[in-house]
Design a protein around this motif. Structure first.
Motif, PDB file in Angstrom:
ATOM      1  N   LYS A 192       0.819  -1.213   0.000  1.00 48.40           N
ATOM      2  CA  LYS A 192       0.000   0.000   0.000  1.00 48.40           C
ATOM      3  C   LYS A 192       0.856   1.269   0.000  1.00 48.40           C
ATOM      4  O   LYS A 192       0.353   2.374   0.120  1.00 48.40           O
ATOM      5  CB  LYS A 192      -0.920   0.017   1.224  1.00 48.40           C
ATOM      6  CG  LYS A 192      -1.982  -1.059   1.188  1.00 48.40           C
ATOM      7  CD  LYS A 192      -2.892  -0.915   2.383  1.00 48.40           C
ATOM      8  CE  LYS A 192      -3.978  -1.969   2.345  1.00 48.40           C
ATOM      9  NZ  LYS A 192      -4.924  -1.805   3.467  1.00 48.40           N
ATOM     10  N   GLY A 193       2.176   1.121  -0.102  1.00 47.51           N
ATOM     11  CA  GLY A 193       3.068   2.275  -0.131  1.00 47.51           C
ATOM     12  C   GLY A 193       3.364   2.829   1.253  1.00 47.51           C
ATOM     13  O   GLY A 193       3.866   3.942   1.383  1.00 47.51           O
ATOM     14  N   GLN A 194       3.086   2.069   2.292  1.00 47.39           N
ATOM     15  CA  GLN A 194       3.320   2.525   3.658  1.00 47.39           C
ATOM     16  C   GLN A 194       4.630   1.960   4.184  1.00 47.39           C
ATOM     17  O   GLN A 194       5.118   0.937   3.718  1.00 47.39           O
ATOM     18  CB  GLN A 194       2.178   2.070   4.562  1.00 47.39           C
ATOM     19  CG  GLN A 194       0.842   2.630   4.144  1.00 47.39           C
ATOM     20  CD  GLN A 194      -0.308   2.022   4.922  1.00 47.39           C
ATOM     21  OE1 GLN A 194      -0.193   0.949   5.504  1.00 47.39           O
ATOM     22  NE2 GLN A 194      -1.435   2.712   4.938  1.00 47.39           N
TER      23      GLN A 194
END
Length: 72
Positions: A9-11
């Motif tokens: 999720k790009g976290q």
């Protein structure tokens, strides 16, 4: 050097040593600048507008915005 992993999720999680070194707290903002050579500069934005109170040397009472607009 401290490493972090990016999720699907790009976290990511900022390593504790880095958070502590920057004095980061929940809700602090981070700014990222991507340079043409791929270098990333990350800056912690910890100042609030209220932190700038008194920076211009004015020590009198607070002046409401409505009164400031009347000075135009």
């Amino acid at each position: 050097m401290h490493n972090a992993t990016v999720t699907s999720k790009g976290q990511t999680t900022i390593p504790k040593e880095v958070r502590d070194g920057l004095g980061l707290q929940p809700q602090d903002k981070l700014n990222f600048t991507l340079l043409p050579d791929g270098t990333v500069i990350m800056r912690a934005k910890k100042r609030q507008l209220a932190d700038l109170q008194g920076i211009a040397g004015y020590t009198g009472p607070a002046i409401p915005v409505e009164e400031m607009k009347a000075w135009k």
